[in-house]
Scaffold this active site. Structure first.
Site, PDB file in Angstrom:
ATOM      1  N   ARG A   1     -67.667 -31.749 -24.145  1.00  0.00           N
ATOM      2  CA  ARG A   1     -68.837 -32.585 -24.482  1.00  0.00           C
ATOM      3  C   ARG A   1     -68.446 -34.053 -24.703  1.00  0.00           C
ATOM      4  O   ARG A   1     -68.534 -34.565 -25.816  1.00  0.00           O
ATOM      5  CB  ARG A   1     -69.557 -32.052 -25.714  1.00  0.00           C
ATOM      6  CG  ARG A   1     -70.068 -30.639 -25.566  1.00  0.00           C
ATOM      7  CD  ARG A   1     -70.867 -30.206 -26.774  1.00  0.00           C
ATOM      8  NE  ARG A   1     -71.293 -28.823 -26.674  1.00  0.00           N
ATOM      9  CZ  ARG A   1     -71.981 -28.168 -27.603  1.00  0.00           C
ATOM     10  NH1 ARG A   1     -72.343 -28.795 -28.718  1.00  0.00           N
ATOM     11  NH2 ARG A   1     -72.331 -26.905 -27.436  1.00  0.00           N
TER      12      ARG A   1
ATOM     13  N   ASP B   1     -74.172 -37.024 -32.123  1.00  0.00           N
ATOM     14  CA  ASP B   1     -75.301 -36.439 -31.404  1.00  0.00           C
ATOM     15  C   ASP B   1     -76.376 -37.506 -31.212  1.00  0.00           C
ATOM     16  O   ASP B   1     -76.713 -38.240 -32.158  1.00  0.00           O
ATOM     17  CB  ASP B   1     -75.904 -35.252 -32.159  1.00  0.00           C
ATOM     18  CG  ASP B   1     -75.153 -33.956 -31.902  1.00  0.00           C
ATOM     19  OD1 ASP B   1     -74.079 -34.000 -31.282  1.00  0.00           O
ATOM     20  OD2 ASP B   1     -75.638 -32.899 -32.353  1.00  0.00           O
TER      21      ASP B   1
ATOM     22  N   ASP C   1     -69.105 -29.508 -36.721  1.00  0.00           N
ATOM     23  CA  ASP C   1     -70.103 -29.534 -35.654  1.00  0.00           C
ATOM     24  C   ASP C   1     -69.687 -30.648 -34.693  1.00  0.00           C
ATOM     25  O   ASP C   1     -68.571 -30.658 -34.195  1.00  0.00           O
ATOM     26  CB  ASP C   1     -71.494 -29.719 -36.227  1.00  0.00           C
ATOM     27  CG  ASP C   1     -72.596 -29.356 -35.240  1.00  0.00           C
ATOM     28  OD1 ASP C   1     -72.279 -28.925 -34.116  1.00  0.00           O
ATOM     29  OD2 ASP C   1     -73.779 -29.511 -35.577  1.00  0.00           O
TER      30      ASP C   1
ATOM     31  N   ASP D   1     -72.916 -33.309 -38.153  1.00  0.00           N
ATOM     32  CA  ASP D   1     -72.230 -34.230 -37.258  1.00  0.00           C
ATOM     33  C   ASP D   1     -71.808 -35.461 -38.058  1.00  0.00           C
ATOM     34  O   ASP D   1     -72.449 -35.839 -39.040  1.00  0.00           O
ATOM     35  CB  ASP D   1     -73.154 -34.668 -36.127  1.00  0.00           C
ATOM     36  CG  ASP D   1     -73.723 -33.479 -35.369  1.00  0.00           C
ATOM     37  OD1 ASP D   1     -72.939 -32.711 -34.808  1.00  0.00           O
ATOM     38  OD2 ASP D   1     -74.962 -33.327 -35.362  1.00  0.00           O
TER      39      ASP D   1
END
Length: 442
Positions: free
Chosen positions: A320, A265, A261, A222
């Site tokens: 997301r 996060d 990715d 990430d």
């Protein structure tokens, strides 16, 4: 003052002149809408700024000051990856400020520098071709071992670990981190501002033939990870795939060779995070709050993952924005621009407690309003005073009418109080599109 602006619909950078006055956008006694910073006296150097009181979950308790109190000797300006790594490692957890000038590339020498001796991608493809290997077992053997060894080398090389009591701030309009995975892990009190993150490319994705009916390429890294950390403020940053969007990636075994990715996060018991005035652009799996439904993860995450998202621009994304598990997430005054390929914005996951209010959604023709919300698990949410294409819309009611198989319940069970300013959602596209992203903090 010339300020770089992210144009939400054409998705390009342009320069416009903004007069940061109350007449143009409007300021309260506390907050100026263009910058998201307080109108009270602040240090002239933005590297010395701390998060304002009541500005989201990161202001809870001790607040978030980062390295704003750093002694002059602990203020460093860096222009290379080696300098950046050295600045992070210096002085332990003493308050420090790292100023990034220009773009720092952690993978400037290319993927081949990470490859373990003997790794051969052409051989990897030949060995694990589904016509040879099938779809019933995960890959194993020499080339998979060498791929894993190569991936471990990249992992060590591109991850940058941020210590406690640190401010990282870009200098000027073109500061950024490319190919870097910024790790804010197990520490307290971190500020990251005014940086453009170009997503790191995973040089060695793994082929998993058992993932779905026809297999998938799975990648790591990430752009930024908040892992078990507390009091983190991410402000006026831009997250993008840059020169390597998914559309530029090749296909092998009939599946896209996925090298990205997430963009951000927030996982593993992280708490008290505010993400404000950022741009999240042109990406697939964008933000996770909580990364698993497992019992072990639940034991860590339950009661944590308190995150605020406000005045962010989400554009050209697939999904997301964010997907939420467990956390009390407050998402208000954000602008979501949905175009071709869009799947959903808010993912409602295990024991999530999402409050989504006063947001604006600009949906392209053919995108149903019901897809703004996606139900993964049964968890009630609050969604009030949101506008879709300029019209006040009950997102839960529309979702339930359009997708009755995924009926959602209303009422997150808590009321956010840590907000400095709430703009009218009708005004959010203009305010956010002109104020969010890297380059505007001076």
């Amino acid at each position: 003052m010339n300020t770089p602006v992210w144009h939400a619909h054409g998705r390009y950078w342009r320069t416009v002149t903004l007069r940061r006055t109350a007449a143009l956008i409007g300021c309260t006694a506390l907050v100026c809408a263009v910058t998201g910073t307080t109108a009270q006296a602040r240090p002239r150097d933005p590297a010395r700024h701390a998060l304002a009181a009541r500005d989201g979950w990161a202001s809870q308790g001790t607040g978030t000051t980062g390295g704003s109190a750093a002694a002059p000797a602990r203020v460093r300006t860096v222009t290379t990856w080696a300098q950046f790594e050295a600045a992070l490692a210096a002085d332990g957890s003493a308050p420090k400020i790292i100023k990034v000038r220009g773009t720092i590339d952690a993978n400037a020498d290319g993927c081949d520098t990470f490859a373990a001796p003997g790794y051969d991608f052409a051989r990897y493809l030949a060995d694990y071709d589904p016509a040879v290997w099938g779809y019933d077992q995960v890959v194993s053997g020499e080339q998979e071992d060498l791929r894993a060894a190569s991936a471990a080398r990249q992992d060590t090389a591109i991850k940058a670990y941020v210590p406690a009591n640190t401010t990282i701030v870009g200098v000027g309009r073109d500061a950024g981190l490319k190919g870097v995975s910024l790790q804010i892990k197990g520490v307290d009190n971190v500020i990251v501002r005014n940086l453009t993150f170009e997503s790191p490319l995973d040089c060695f994705p793994q082929w998993d033939p058992t993932d779905g009916d026809t297999g998938n390429w799975n990648s790591e890294y990430d752009s930024a990870v908040v892992h078990g950390a507390t009091h983190v403020w991410l402000d006026h940053d831009t997250f993008t795939d840059g020169a390597h969007p998914d559309s530029s990636l090749p296909t092998y075994f009939g599946r896209i060779y996925e090298q990205h990715d997430g963009e951000l996060d927030i996982v593993q018991g992280a708490d008290y995070v505010t993400a404000s005035w950022n741009v999240f652009a042109d990406h697939d799996k964008t933000i996770l709050v909580g990364n698993s439904d497992s019992a072990a993860t639940a034991a860590v995450d339950r009661g944590h993952l308190k995150v605020t998202f406000h005045h962010n621009l989400f554009t050209g994304l697939v999904e997301r924005a964010p997907r939420v598990r467990f956390g009390q997430v407050d998402s208000y005054n954000n602008h979501f621009v949905a175009e071709a390929g869009y799947a959903y914005s808010y993912g409602i996951g295990m024991e999530s407690q999402l409050v989504a209010e006063h947001n604006a959604f600009t949906l392209a023709d053919g995108i149903g309003t019901g897809t703004v919300l996606k139900k993964w698990k049964d968890a009630p949410l609050t969604a009030a005073d949101n506008f879709v294409n300029g019209v006040r819309t009950d997102l839960i009611a529309v979702h339930n009418a359009e997708i009755p198989a995924e009926t959602l319940r209303s009422g997150a069970g808590w009321t956010p109080v840590l907000r400095t300013r709430v703009d009218r959602p009708q005004a959010v596209p203009g305010i956010v599109d002109h104020g969010a992203g890297a380059g505007g903090v001076r």
